[in-house]
Design an enzyme around this catalytic site. Structure first.
Site, mmCIF file in Angstrom:
data_model
loop_
_atom_site.group_PDB
_atom_site.id
_atom_site.type_symbol
_atom_site.label_atom_id
_atom_site.label_comp_id
_atom_site.label_asym_id
_atom_site.label_seq_id
_atom_site.Cartn_x
_atom_site.Cartn_y
_atom_site.Cartn_z
ATOM 1 N N GLU B 61 0.940 -1.260 -0.003
ATOM 2 C CA GLU B 61 0.037 -0.057 0.027
ATOM 3 C C GLU B 61 0.895 1.477 -0.140
ATOM 4 O OE1 GLU B 61 -0.426 -2.524 2.274
ATOM 5 O OE2 GLU B 61 -2.554 -3.182 1.730
ATOM 6 N N HIS B 130 -9.903 -4.413 11.009
ATOM 7 C CA HIS B 130 -10.560 -4.300 9.533
ATOM 8 C C HIS B 130 -11.823 -3.821 9.621
ATOM 9 C CE1 HIS B 130 -7.468 -7.469 8.523
ATOM 10 N NE2 HIS B 130 -8.265 -7.463 7.418
#
Lengths: 323, 327
Positions: B61, B130
């Site tokens: 990322e 998450h």
């Protein structure tokens, strides 16, 4: 390779950096700075082997790269002085110095921050089907950042037209590379991404130029990424306030024996006289002093320059065009 | 063009398709966006339609966001997908120190037109890493815009506005909204301007301000509030930055009461900013307590039962409204 042109560029960098050093010692510049005195050969050797339309992404120690790319030193001084006439209106300063008209995508204040940006520029070249290349300077210290590994990996899997140039000056600020790496060579790391690499004497502009020229052409023809590790040394400290307690004066003296400038002068003496070299030196020194005088007489930014521009407007003209 | 029932997920797919199809200088980067179709199935078969410009990346990322910066500086509009908003932390250096700064710090020479799409939010038992909605993390970053639409039409129109904006835009897609289906008219290429809130329901007693999935929760609360004789006005901010505070001020000037609803932390959250700006601008009209409804100041637990105690709900919104009216 035009040795005279290279010499003039390298001298400009040296005198520019010495002037910056002097300005800091007098308290005439704000912030900090990272001088590349001693490392001029990598700047002129690499950049001299490139085309004007090739992209360059630089580091916190980037004045040399930018001068080698053909920037106007008056405008660099203006930027360092925080003047309106600077390349970035005085907002960027030494570590955020970008010159789009020269395809120079910025010095960078984050160690390793430029690596993925250069990979992005290389991807852009590839998608557009152009034959230019992207060149990313970084130090051996940056090779411990995740961005180094991630960017080399992406460059490799996408076969990007990018040349990674590691200026290994042995010290990440004060930390010796051998204390933070099992091996002395950054080039070894390229192998794990299937990227070919070469280790060269970074104090020899001719050697740097020849290697870059050969490798850059291969990349330009679709050969994929490559890495050059140039062993070099910064003669001064990391930044303006560095007592250099982490290395010995003997080591410094030994490296100063390899100073790239006298080496170039020796070559030059085959074609011009010592007297002519002295004239060139005086003339470049004077042009650096003049550039500073012009820059320092410039305007400080107004309140608008300070407070506006955080957001680009829709109507701003970008290379993307507007919709 | 007639209205048709369409999902939030499909609306973003269509907007992506439009952006990639109408401009060859648009690239889409992210993890598992080829054969997998994106972790939440948004990009589906786009990799087949645009094989060179829909690029599935390694799990990197931090650096593929940097690649987006490099692409954007050299002539491309870039859309990236960060698989879970929690993973934004990995991309923060490139967003905050690079993309957000570039237009300003380079003196306006260049900008970074990047949309960072990201599925966000909880209520699914995914646990602390998450489940977060972290819009507030970006509020203090000049140069970044934050958009979090709650409706199908806005998902499409705000997305295209984000793509054609010349700044980095964080585009928040709540996971529980993906399956939301609404009658929508998705006119090809029609943009919804950023920085304009939408009054979803008018009312005179209290102003509820929310965004993203919080709007869906607040809508559920409206019926119960009405049954209790409370006529609430519901405003969907749509974009948090730029913030359409005028619409909120206009509403609070009428109702005199403000309740903010968000899924992120209350401390330092969107509600804190909205409430403060309301106080700064129309204190004289406030005649009820200002209440912020949001996530408790703890990580989000994996247990679905425990998660309900931590995140806002229809019940906590109703409670918040009543608290505001009781003072």
């Amino acid at each position: 390779m035009d040795i005279l042109e290279f010499y003039k560029k390298a001298l400009t960098i040296r005198f520019f950096e010495e002037k910056v050093d002097w300005l800091f010692s007098r308290g005439l510049l704000g912030g900090t700075t990272h001088l590349c005195i001693g490392q001029e050969a990598t700047a002129v050797g690499v950049v001299g082997a490139l085309r004007q339309d090739d992209y360059i992404v630089s580091t916190h120690r980037g004045h040399g790269h930018l001068i080698a790319k053909g920037a106007d030193i008056t405008k660099i001084f203006s930027e360092l002085l925080g003047k309106r006439e600077g390349y970035c209106k005085g907002r960027g300063g030494t570590q955020h110095l970008c010159v789009m008209e020269l395809n120079f995508l910025g010095t960078n204040g984050i160690t390793g921050g430029g690596l993925p940006i250069a990979a992005g520029a290389a991807l852009s070249i590839k998608l557009s089907g152009e034959d230019r290349i992207a060149v990313c300077f970084f130090g051996e210290g940056a090779s411990n950042q995740g961005t180094f590994h991630e960017s080399l990996n992406m460059a490799s899997i996408w076969n990007l037209p990018i040349l990674f140039v590691c200026e290994n000056n042995m010290y990440a600020m004060s930390t010796r590379f051998s204390d933070i790496s099992k091996f002395d060579d950054v080039a070894l790391r390229a192998a794990s991404f299937g990227i070919p690499s070469v280790i060269i004497d970074g104090m020899d502009a001719g050697r740097v130029f020849e290697n870059t020229k050969k490798i850059a052409e291969k990349i330009r023809q679709g050969g994929g990424p490559a890495l050059i590790e140039a062993k070099t040394y910064r003669f001064c400290g990391h930044s303006k306030s560095d007592a250099r307690l982490y290395r010995t004066r003997e080591e410094e003296a030994a490296w100063k024996q390899k100073d790239p400038l006298p080496k170039m002068e020796l070559k030059l003496l085959e074609v011009i006289s010592q007297g002519e070299i002295e004239v060139i030196k005086r003339s470049i020194k004077a042009s650096v002093d003049d550039a500073y005088e012009v820059a320092v007489a410039g305007e400080d930014p107004g309140v608008e320059e300070a407070l506006e521009g955080a957001y680009a407007q829709r109507e701003d003209l970008l290379p993307q065009g507007n919709i | 063009m007639r209205k048709e029932k369409i999902s939030y997920r499909k609306a973003i797919y269509k907007a992506l398709d439009y952006a990639l199809g109408s401009d060859e200088k648009t690239v889409f980067l992210g993890e598992d966006i080829s054969a997998y179709g994106g972790a939440f199935g948004v990009s589906a078969d786009l990799y087949k339609k645009y094989p060179t410009r829909v690029i599935s990346t390694p799990i990197s990322e931090g650096s593929f966001t940097g690649v987006a910066v490099g692409l954007s500086m050299t002539g491309y509009r870039v859309i990236t997908e960060i698989m879970f908003m929690d993973f934004m932390t990995l991309a923060m250096d490139q967003i905050i120190n690079h993309a957000a700064n570039i237009h300003y710090m380079y003196g306006g020479q260049i900008a970074c037109p990047i949309v960072v799409r990201t599925p966000a939010g909880g209520y699914r038992g995914y646990g602390p890493s998450h489940s977060k909605a972290m819009e507030n993390l970006f509020m203090s970053i000049p140069g970044v815009k934050i958009v979090a639409p709650s409706s199908v039409e806005d998902a499409y129109g705000c997305f295209l506005s984000a793509v054609y904006d010349n700044n980095p835009v964080i585009f928040v897609e709540h996971k529980l909204l993906y399956n939301l289906e609404e009658e929508a008219e998705l006119q090809s290429g029609k943009q919804v301007p950023l920085g304009k809130a939408r009054v979803i329901k008018e009312g005179g007693d209290v102003t509820i301000v929310s965004h993203s999935y919080g709007v869906a929760l607040a809508k559920e609360a409206l019926a119960d509030l009405e049954a209790d004789g409370i006529d609430a006005e519901l405003i969907d901010l749509r974009s948090i930055k730029p913030l359409d505070i005028e619409t909120v001020i206009e509403s609070v000037s009428k109702t005199g009461r403000l309740v903010t609803v968000e899924e992120g932390s209350i401390f330092g959250g969107v509600g804190a900013e909205v409430a403060c700006q309301v106080i700064e601008n129309c204190l004289q009209y406030i005649d009820g307590r200002i209440v912020r409804v949001g996530k408790a100041d703890v990580p989000i637990p994996a247990s679905l039962t425990a998660e309900r105690f931590v995140l806002p709900s229809k019940g906590s919104i109703i409670e918040g409204v009543k608290k505001s009216l009781s003072w």
